[in-house]
Design a protein around this motif. Structure first.
Motif, PDB file in Angstrom:
ATOM      1  N   MET A 111      -5.536   1.469  -9.492  1.00 51.33           N
ATOM      2  CA  MET A 111      -6.289   0.242  -9.791  1.00 51.33           C
ATOM      3  C   MET A 111      -5.780  -0.928  -8.954  1.00 51.33           C
ATOM      4  SD  MET A 111      -8.778   0.873 -11.675  1.00 51.33           S
ATOM      5  CE  MET A 111      -9.228  -0.863 -11.802  1.00 51.33           C
ATOM      6  N   SER A 112      -4.486  -0.985  -8.723  1.00 48.20           N
ATOM      7  CA  SER A 112      -3.948  -2.063  -7.890  1.00 48.20           C
ATOM      8  C   SER A 112      -4.405  -1.912  -6.441  1.00 48.20           C
ATOM      9  CB  SER A 112      -2.422  -2.097  -7.969  1.00 48.20           C
ATOM     10  OG  SER A 112      -2.002  -2.822  -9.105  1.00 48.20           O
ATOM     11  N   LEU A 113      -4.459  -0.686  -5.955  1.00 47.93           N
ATOM     12  CA  LEU A 113      -4.963  -0.464  -4.595  1.00 47.93           C
ATOM     13  C   LEU A 113      -6.424  -0.901  -4.485  1.00 47.93           C
ATOM     14  CD1 LEU A 113      -3.349   3.015  -3.854  1.00 47.93           C
ATOM     15  CD2 LEU A 113      -2.888   0.894  -2.605  1.00 47.93           C
ATOM     16  N   ILE A 114      -7.178  -0.678  -5.521  1.00 56.15           N
ATOM     17  CA  ILE A 114      -8.578  -1.111  -5.532  1.00 56.15           C
ATOM     18  C   ILE A 114      -8.674  -2.630  -5.534  1.00 56.15           C
ATOM     19  CG2 ILE A 114     -10.630  -1.231  -7.019  1.00 56.15           C
ATOM     20  CD1 ILE A 114     -10.048   1.685  -7.807  1.00 56.15           C
TER      21      ILE A 114
ATOM     22  N   ARG B 200      -5.797   5.284   7.061  1.00 63.20           N
ATOM     23  CA  ARG B 200      -4.755   6.040   7.785  1.00 63.20           C
ATOM     24  C   ARG B 200      -4.101   7.073   6.867  1.00 63.20           C
ATOM     25  NH1 ARG B 200      -3.283   1.116  10.279  1.00 63.20           N
ATOM     26  NH2 ARG B 200      -1.469   0.872   8.924  1.00 63.20           N
ATOM     27  N   ALA B 201      -3.927   6.696   5.611  1.00 64.65           N
ATOM     28  CA  ALA B 201      -3.273   7.601   4.656  1.00 64.65           C
ATOM     29  C   ALA B 201      -4.112   8.839   4.370  1.00 64.65           C
ATOM     30  CB  ALA B 201      -2.983   6.857   3.348  1.00 64.65           C
ATOM     31  N   LEU B 202      -5.424   8.752   4.574  1.00 68.58           N
ATOM     32  CA  LEU B 202      -6.279   9.925   4.358  1.00 68.58           C
ATOM     33  C   LEU B 202      -5.916  11.065   5.295  1.00 68.58           C
ATOM     34  CD1 LEU B 202      -9.769   8.215   3.925  1.00 68.58           C
ATOM     35  CD2 LEU B 202      -8.497   9.469   2.157  1.00 68.58           C
ATOM     36  N   GLY B 203      -5.342  10.747   6.434  1.00 75.38           N
ATOM     37  CA  GLY B 203      -4.973  11.769   7.406  1.00 75.38           C
ATOM     38  C   GLY B 203      -3.666  12.472   7.092  1.00 75.38           C
ATOM     39  N   LYS B 204      -3.009  12.073   6.008  1.00 72.76           N
ATOM     40  CA  LYS B 204      -1.729  12.686   5.648  1.00 72.76           C
ATOM     41  C   LYS B 204      -1.910  13.504   4.366  1.00 72.76           C
ATOM     42  CE  LYS B 204       0.602   8.592   7.483  1.00 72.76           C
ATOM     43  NZ  LYS B 204       1.433   7.410   7.148  1.00 72.76           N
ATOM     44  N   ASP B 205      -1.417  14.695   4.368  1.00 71.62           N
ATOM     45  CA  ASP B 205      -1.524  15.568   3.199  1.00 71.62           C
ATOM     46  C   ASP B 205      -0.127  15.871   2.673  1.00 71.62           C
ATOM     47  OD1 ASP B 205      -2.079  17.367   1.239  1.00 71.62           O
ATOM     48  OD2 ASP B 205      -3.127  18.812   2.517  1.00 71.62           O
TER      49      ASP B 205
ATOM     50  N   VAL C 186       0.814  -1.215   0.000  1.00 79.15           N
ATOM     51  CA  VAL C 186       0.000   0.000   0.000  1.00 79.15           C
ATOM     52  C   VAL C 186       0.851   1.271   0.000  1.00 79.15           C
ATOM     53  CG1 VAL C 186      -1.659   1.357   1.351  1.00 79.15           C
ATOM     54  CG2 VAL C 186      -2.071  -1.082   0.938  1.00 79.15           C
ATOM     55  N   PRO C 187       1.859   1.424   0.884  1.00 73.15           N
ATOM     56  CA  PRO C 187       2.641   2.670   0.878  1.00 73.15           C
ATOM     57  C   PRO C 187       3.316   2.961  -0.466  1.00 73.15           C
ATOM     58  CG  PRO C 187       3.043   1.441   2.891  1.00 73.15           C
ATOM     59  CD  PRO C 187       2.268   0.534   1.996  1.00 73.15           C
ATOM     60  N   ALA C 188       3.904   1.938  -1.079  1.00 70.49           N
ATOM     61  CA  ALA C 188       4.597   2.156  -2.353  1.00 70.49           C
ATOM     62  C   ALA C 188       3.612   2.551  -3.448  1.00 70.49           C
ATOM     63  CB  ALA C 188       5.358   0.894  -2.758  1.00 70.49           C
ATOM     64  N   LEU C 189       2.440   1.947  -3.447  1.00 73.02           N
ATOM     65  CA  LEU C 189       1.436   2.271  -4.460  1.00 73.02           C
ATOM     66  C   LEU C 189       0.837   3.657  -4.211  1.00 73.02           C
ATOM     67  CD1 LEU C 189      -0.294  -1.222  -4.755  1.00 73.02           C
ATOM     68  CD2 LEU C 189       1.117  -0.098  -6.492  1.00 73.02           C
ATOM     69  N   ILE C 190       0.604   3.998  -2.950  1.00 75.13           N
ATOM     70  CA  ILE C 190       0.098   5.341  -2.635  1.00 75.13           C
ATOM     71  C   ILE C 190       1.102   6.404  -3.086  1.00 75.13           C
ATOM     72  CG2 ILE C 190      -0.330   6.939  -0.719  1.00 75.13           C
ATOM     73  CD1 ILE C 190      -1.797   4.717   0.724  1.00 75.13           C
ATOM     74  N   ALA C 191       2.387   6.104  -2.935  1.00 74.69           N
ATOM     75  CA  ALA C 191       3.429   7.055  -3.329  1.00 74.69           C
ATOM     76  C   ALA C 191       3.398   7.357  -4.828  1.00 74.69           C
ATOM     77  CB  ALA C 191       4.801   6.521  -2.935  1.00 74.69           C
ATOM     78  N   LEU C 192       2.787   6.474  -5.607  1.00 76.39           N
ATOM     79  CA  LEU C 192       2.721   6.665  -7.060  1.00 76.39           C
ATOM     80  C   LEU C 192       1.459   7.403  -7.501  1.00 76.39           C
ATOM     81  CD1 LEU C 192       3.944   3.164  -8.341  1.00 76.39           C
ATOM     82  CD2 LEU C 192       5.215   5.317  -8.379  1.00 76.39           C
TER      83      LEU C 192
ATOM     84  N   ARG D 195      -7.032  10.742  -6.162  1.00 74.08           N
ATOM     85  CA  ARG D 195      -7.002   9.307  -6.495  1.00 74.08           C
ATOM     86  C   ARG D 195      -7.155   8.442  -5.248  1.00 74.08           C
ATOM     87  NH1 ARG D 195      -2.889  11.091 -10.375  1.00 74.08           N
ATOM     88  NH2 ARG D 195      -3.679  10.733 -12.507  1.00 74.08           N
ATOM     89  N   LEU D 196      -6.539   8.870  -4.150  1.00 73.37           N
ATOM     90  CA  LEU D 196      -6.657   8.107  -2.906  1.00 73.37           C
ATOM     91  C   LEU D 196      -8.114   8.089  -2.424  1.00 73.37           C
ATOM     92  CD1 LEU D 196      -5.450   6.591  -0.504  1.00 73.37           C
ATOM     93  CD2 LEU D 196      -4.920   8.811   0.535  1.00 73.37           C
TER      94      LEU D 196
END
Length: 312
Positions: free
Chosen positions: A201-204, A217-222, A181-187, A231-232
Motif C-alpha cells: 500500500m505504501s508503494l502504491i 526495474r524491479a519487475l526484471g528481478k526474480d 522503494v527497495p526497502a518496501l519491495i523487500a517486504l 504483490r509487486l
C-alpha cells in the motif's frame, strides 16, 4: 487567608507574571493552587514571548509532586522552551509508563524542527522500547511531517519489533520517497501478510515520480518468492506505471499460476499492441482455469482497444 481568597490571589499572580508576582509564587507553599498559578504564569510569559523566563517555571512544576495533568502540561512547555535538552526530555516522556504521557511526548516529537528530527530522530527511535517506538511512529504518520521519514526508516530496520515495523511500513507511503522503494519491495514477500500488504500500500501511495521507474526495474528481478512478485505486479497495475508492459511479458511464463494470472490482469490494463501476441500465446498455453479466464478477458478488452492489431 481562606482558601478561595488565596486561590484567587495566586491565580492573579499567575496572570500578571511580573517579577514580584513570580517571586511570590516561588515562595508560596507547594500545593495544587500554587502549581496551577505557576503554570498560568509560565503561559503568560510564553504569550509575551519570554521563553527564557518561562523555562524555570515549567521545570519546577514538571519536577514537582503536582497532579499529573499539571505536570504533563509543564512537560509540554519545557520541551518547547528548554531546547538544549529537548531530546532528553522527549526520551523521558516517551518511556513514561503512562500511554497518555507517551502519546503526548510522541506528538511533541513529531512537531520538532526538520533539522532536529533529521539529526536526533533515528538515534532516538532506535534507543526507545517497543511501545515507545510505536507511539512515535504513529505520531509521525499522523502529523504528515515528511521530516519524520528517517525515523520510520530506522524503525523499519528493527526485525524484532513487528508492530512498529508495520506502522513504519504503512507510514512511508505518506512520508517517504522513491528512495524507500527497495526497502518496501523487500517486504512484499514477508511471512507476516499484514506487513507485506502495508509495504504494498505504501508503494502504491508514494507520490515521488521516480517511484514508477524503480518499480518497473524491479519487475526484471526474480527473487523466487511468488507472493512478492504477485504483490509487486499488482502495485504496478494499480499505479499504471509507464513502461511496465514489456517488463511484464516474461512473467507470463512464470512457474507460479498466481504470478501468471496477476501478470495477465496487469497487461489487461497496461498492454500495448506489441503485447497482444504474447497474451494470445499465454491464453492458448495455460491449463489453469483462473488464468485462462483472465487471459480471455484481457484479449477481449485489448481487441476492442486495438482492433487493427487484433485482426491483423
Amino acid at each position: 487567608q481562606p482558601e478561595p481568597v488565596r486561590a484567587a490571589a495566586l491565580n492573579y499572580l499567575g496572570r500578571i507574571a511580573t517579577p514580584g508576582a513570580l517571586a511570590a509564587l516561588a515562595a508560596a507553599p507547594a500545593d495544587a493552587a500554587t502549581a496551577g498559578a505557576t503554570l498560568a504564569a509560565a503561559e503568560t510569559l510564553i504569550a509575551r514571548d519570554e521563553l527564557k523566563q518561562a523555562e524555570p517555571l515549567y521545570a519546577r512544576l514538571y519536577r514537582s509532586n503536582a497532579a499529573d495533568p499539571l505536570r504533563l502540561a509543564a512537560f509540554a512547555g519545557l520541551v518547547r522552551t528548554d531546547t538544549a535538552n529537548t531530546v532528553a526530555l522527549l526520551t523521558e516522556g516517551l518511556t513514561h509508563p503512562s500511554p497518555v504521557w507517551r502519546g503526548t511526548a510522541a506528538r511533541l516529537a513529531a512537531q520538532l524542527p526538520e533539522k532536529t528530527l533529521a539529526k536526533q530522530g533515528p538515534k532516538l527511535m532506535k534507543a526507545l522500547p517497543p511501545e515507545s517506538r510505536l507511539a512515535l511512529a504513529d505520531a509521525l504518520v499522523a502529523s504528515k511531517n515528511k521530516a519524520g521519514a528517517p525515523l520510520l526508516r530506522a524503525a523499519l530496520e528493527n526485525d524484532d519489533d513487528t508492530s512498529t515495523r508495520l506502522a513504519a511500513a504503512s507510514g512511508l507511503g505518506d512520508l517517504g520517497s522513491a528512495d524507500d522503494v527497495p526497502a518496501l519491495i523487500a517486504l512484499l514477500g514477508h511471512p507476516e501478510a499484514a506487513l507485506a500488504d502495508a509495504a504494498r500500500m505504501s508503494l502504491i501511495k508514494l507520490a515521488d515520480p521516480k517511484t514508477d521507474s524503480r518499480l518497473v526495474r524491479a519487475l526484471g528481478k526474480d527473487d523466487g518468492n511468488a507472493q512478492a512478485r504477485t504483490r509487486l505486479i499488482s502495485t504496478v497495475t494499480f499505479r499504471k506505471s509507464t513502461g511496465a508492459a514489456p517488463k511484464l511479458v516474461p512473467c507470463l511464463a512464470d512457474t507460479d499460476p498466481a504470478v501468471r494470472t496477476a501478470t495477465v490482469q496487469a497487461l489487461t490494463e497496461l498492454a500495448g499492441e506489441k503485447q497482444l501476441a504474447d497474451l494470445f500465446a499465454a491464453a492458448c498455453k495455460t491449463t489453469d482455469a483462473k488464468e485462462k479466464r483472465a487471459a480471455e478477458k484481457a484479449l477481449s478488452v485489448l481487441a476492442r482497444r486495438y482492433p487493427a492489431a487484433a485482426t491483423g
